[in-house]
Motif scaffolding. Structure first.
Motif, short mmCIF file in Angstrom:
data_model
loop_
_atom_site.label_atom_id
_atom_site.label_comp_id
_atom_site.label_asym_id
_atom_site.label_seq_id
_atom_site.Cartn_x
_atom_site.Cartn_y
_atom_site.Cartn_z
N LEU A 121 -10.41 4.16 5.23
CA LEU A 121 -9.33 4.91 5.65
C LEU A 121 -7.99 5.11 5.48
N LEU A 122 -7.90 3.89 4.71
CA LEU A 122 -6.41 3.50 4.28
C LEU A 122 -6.58 3.24 2.77
N LYS A 123 -5.40 3.45 2.01
CA LYS A 123 -5.38 2.84 0.76
C LYS A 123 -3.68 2.44 0.68
N GLU A 124 -3.77 1.44 -0.22
CA GLU A 124 -2.31 0.83 -0.08
C GLU A 124 -1.60 1.80 -1.05
N TRP A 125 -0.09 2.10 -0.93
CA TRP A 125 0.57 2.88 -1.38
C TRP A 125 1.62 2.05 -2.32
N ILE A 126 1.30 2.54 -3.48
CA ILE A 126 2.47 1.88 -4.51
C ILE A 126 3.17 2.95 -5.11
N SER A 127 4.45 2.84 -4.83
CA SER A 127 5.45 3.78 -5.12
C SER A 127 6.12 3.87 -6.62
N GLU A 165 4.33 -11.79 2.47
CA GLU A 165 3.03 -11.56 1.78
C GLU A 165 2.12 -10.49 2.39
N GLY A 166 2.31 -10.22 3.69
CA GLY A 166 1.36 -9.13 4.21
C GLY A 166 2.19 -7.83 4.32
N ASN A 167 3.37 -7.59 4.02
CA ASN A 167 4.07 -6.17 4.21
C ASN A 167 3.66 -5.39 3.14
N ARG A 168 3.12 -4.17 3.37
CA ARG A 168 2.74 -3.33 2.42
C ARG A 168 2.75 -1.75 3.02
N ARG A 169 2.89 -0.87 2.24
CA ARG A 169 2.78 0.67 2.84
C ARG A 169 1.42 1.23 2.44
N TYR A 170 0.82 1.93 3.50
CA TYR A 170 -0.44 2.49 3.24
C TYR A 170 -0.41 3.96 3.41
N GLN A 171 -1.46 4.60 2.98
CA GLN A 171 -1.57 6.07 3.15
C GLN A 171 -2.80 6.44 3.80
N ASN A 172 -2.84 7.19 4.89
CA ASN A 172 -3.76 7.24 5.90
C ASN A 172 -4.53 8.42 5.13
N LEU A 173 -5.79 8.21 4.81
CA LEU A 173 -6.92 9.12 3.94
C LEU A 173 -7.52 10.09 4.88
N SER A 174 -7.16 10.03 6.17
CA SER A 174 -7.88 10.95 7.18
C SER A 174 -6.70 11.30 8.30
N PRO A 175 -5.70 12.03 7.60
CA PRO A 175 -4.58 12.09 8.39
C PRO A 175 -4.65 13.26 9.55
N TRP A 211 -1.72 2.50 15.84
CA TRP A 211 -0.45 2.49 15.34
C TRP A 211 -0.51 2.47 13.63
N VAL A 212 -1.23 1.68 13.23
CA VAL A 212 -1.21 1.59 11.59
C VAL A 212 -1.68 3.30 11.09
N LEU A 213 -2.78 3.69 11.70
CA LEU A 213 -3.30 5.14 11.24
C LEU A 213 -2.03 6.01 11.47
N ASP A 254 -4.14 -7.38 10.20
CA ASP A 254 -5.77 -7.18 10.38
C ASP A 254 -6.22 -5.80 10.39
N ALA A 255 -5.61 -5.02 11.17
CA ALA A 255 -6.11 -3.71 11.40
C ALA A 255 -6.12 -2.96 9.94
N ALA A 256 -5.06 -3.25 9.40
CA ALA A 256 -4.74 -2.58 8.05
C ALA A 256 -5.88 -2.95 7.16
N ARG A 257 -6.34 -4.22 7.13
CA ARG A 257 -7.39 -4.65 6.18
C ARG A 257 -8.86 -4.12 6.70
N SER A 258 -9.06 -3.89 8.18
CA SER A 258 -10.21 -3.15 8.68
C SER A 258 -10.34 -1.68 8.17
N LEU A 259 -9.02 -1.15 8.13
CA LEU A 259 -9.09 0.41 7.98
C LEU A 259 -9.25 0.46 6.64
N GLN A 260 -8.68 -0.26 5.50
CA GLN A 260 -8.82 -0.01 4.35
C GLN A 260 -10.14 -0.40 3.86
N ASN A 261 -10.98 -1.35 4.40
CA ASN A 261 -12.39 -1.69 4.00
C ASN A 261 -12.98 -0.46 4.34
N ALA A 262 -12.74 0.20 5.61
CA ALA A 262 -13.50 1.36 6.17
C ALA A 262 -13.35 2.61 5.45
#
Length: 424
Positions: free
Chosen positions: A418-424, A341-351, A381-383, A408-416
């Protein structure tokens, strides 16, 4: 459901005489449906399903071998394992020598009754302990099998727990064995418990489809009737032998590196377990993984088929199945669900360089938490690995950090932002 509740379901289903068709199978599905409502499908005798054909329906009322005094030496009423599955009707008087070719025992396990079937070759037979056979005189014996083999239907049931996506997780259990508690009733009970727990989630990413069908011919029938929609199956498991005290065993899908294979390897790493490569023998993973379908379906058991002494014998009774073992199997499945349920890929928006987390309140928001250091490290690590190439599961395996902390870290970073979910 607790382990005791799952065990109670096993005990309730155990006496029923199940086969690949018939009233015992229907009654089994009816009882399962009390806890996980099922949509039943009945497919008529003679229907072509892939390279197979639905056989005639078998039902049995009674069977026995009576000695010269009229006493039942072998009695179907005591155990439905005493009759070879799909035996044709018979009523005859035979000597022991004439009867021997129709008797099946386990000389190396003389106190146990074997489980035998003859689905696709018309014959008849009885199963008994070697100890019983050794006490039998020359007879004559009255032999009776009160059964019918006639046109009818093959029945299977489906329970669907809907999710946000049409993509599905398939959980498949075979429901064709009579009075075998670990193989197959423990798997059925754990599947029912998993379905009920999934229904309690406020939201689900995937749709979960539970298939309760006879082994081999049932899975083949389901595939034949759902050929056009098998592309919706993103992940899957066959579930059997889920309640014995052995260690957990996962057999990889035919693909070998499907996401479900990676998820099960990850959730099992801290538990006693065995990982096996795919082989085209076992349960219905071999039907789902046949080359034309090649679905990402692995197999989860405790002890594997044929590896414990009670397998396919009267020793596979409710006493072999442990409530705590079924609870452990359920919790393993639940851990796998949480990762899926939680496994996703993300893109760092401040790489470029490490973003200033404190300025976004991400460090400050962790104050007072006992796991502050772990949460901060999870963010880093997530970033660092959110490059669209690594999933959260990839990050968990590489960092050795708990998947939940990374999610949990990915959700916090997405809300801030710094991340967006990557849909291939």
């Amino acid at each position: 459901m607790t382990g005791e509740e799952m065990h109670a379901l096993v005990r309730r289903l155990y006496p029923l005489c199940r086969s690949i068709t018939g009233d015992g199978l229907r009654r089994t599905l009816e009882i399962i449906g009390e806890s996980a409502p099922l949509r039943l499908t009945e497919v008529p005798t003679g229907t072509k399903v892939l390279d197979w054909t639905i056989p005639r329906e078998w039902n049995i009322r009674d069977a026995s071998i009576k000695d010269p005094s009229g006493a039942r030496v072998v009695d179907f009423q005591e155990s439905n394992l005493h009759v070879v599955g799909y035996s044709v009707p018979v009523h005859a008087t035979l000597s022991l020598d004439e009867l021997r070719g129709h008797l099946h025992t386990l000389p190396d396990q003389p106190h146990l009754v074997p489980y035998r079937t003859s689905y696709y070759a018309e014959t008849w037979g009885f199963c008994l302990s070697q100890d019983t056979l050794d006490t039998m005189g020359e007879g004559p014996y009255e032999v009776r099998i009160d059964a019918t083999l006639a046109d009818g239907h093959l029945t299977y049931g489906e329970h669907v727990v809907p999710g946000e996506s049409a993509q599905e997780v398939l959980i498949s259990c075979h429901v064709c064995h009579p009075s075998l508690a670990n193989d197959n009733l423990a798997g059925v009970a754990v599947a029912v418990a998993l379905a009920r727990r999934l229904a309690e989630l406020p939201e689900r990413r995937y749709t979960y489809r539970f298939v309760f069908a006879p082994g081999t011919i049932g899975a083949i029938t389901w595939l034949a009737r759902n050929r056009e929609r098998t592309g919706l199956i993103s992940h899957g498991l066959t579930l059997a032998c889920a309640g014995d005290p052995g260690r957990l065993t996962y057999k990889r899908s035919r693909r070998g590196d499907a996401e479900i294979d990676q998820v099960l390897a990850y959730v099992l790493k801290d538990r006693p377990h065995t990982l096996l490569d795919f082989a085209p023998y076992g349960y219905d993973e071999r039907q789902y993984g046949s080359p034309g379908f090649n679905l990402p379906v692995g197999s989860l058991t405790r002890s594997t088929y044929g590896s414990y002494p009670e397998y396919h014998t009267s020793g596979d009774d409710p006493d072999l199945v442990r409530p705590e073992a079924m609870e452990d199997t359920l919790e393993t499945l639940w851990a796998a669900v949480q990762v899926l349920e939680g496994n996703r890929r993300y893109q760092n928006l401040s790489p470029y360089g490490e973003p200033q987390l404190g300025a976004r309140g991400l460090y400050g928001s962790l104050g007072g938490r006992s796991d502050t250091k772990e949460a901060q490290l999870a963010m880093l690590w997530v970033l660092n690995l959110s490059d669209t190439e690594h999933s959260l599961l990839d990050i968990a395996r590489r960092s050795t950090m708990p998947f939940a902390a990374l999610a949990d870290a990915a959700r916090s970073l997405q809300n801030a932002g710094l991340l967006k979910e990557w849909i291939s």
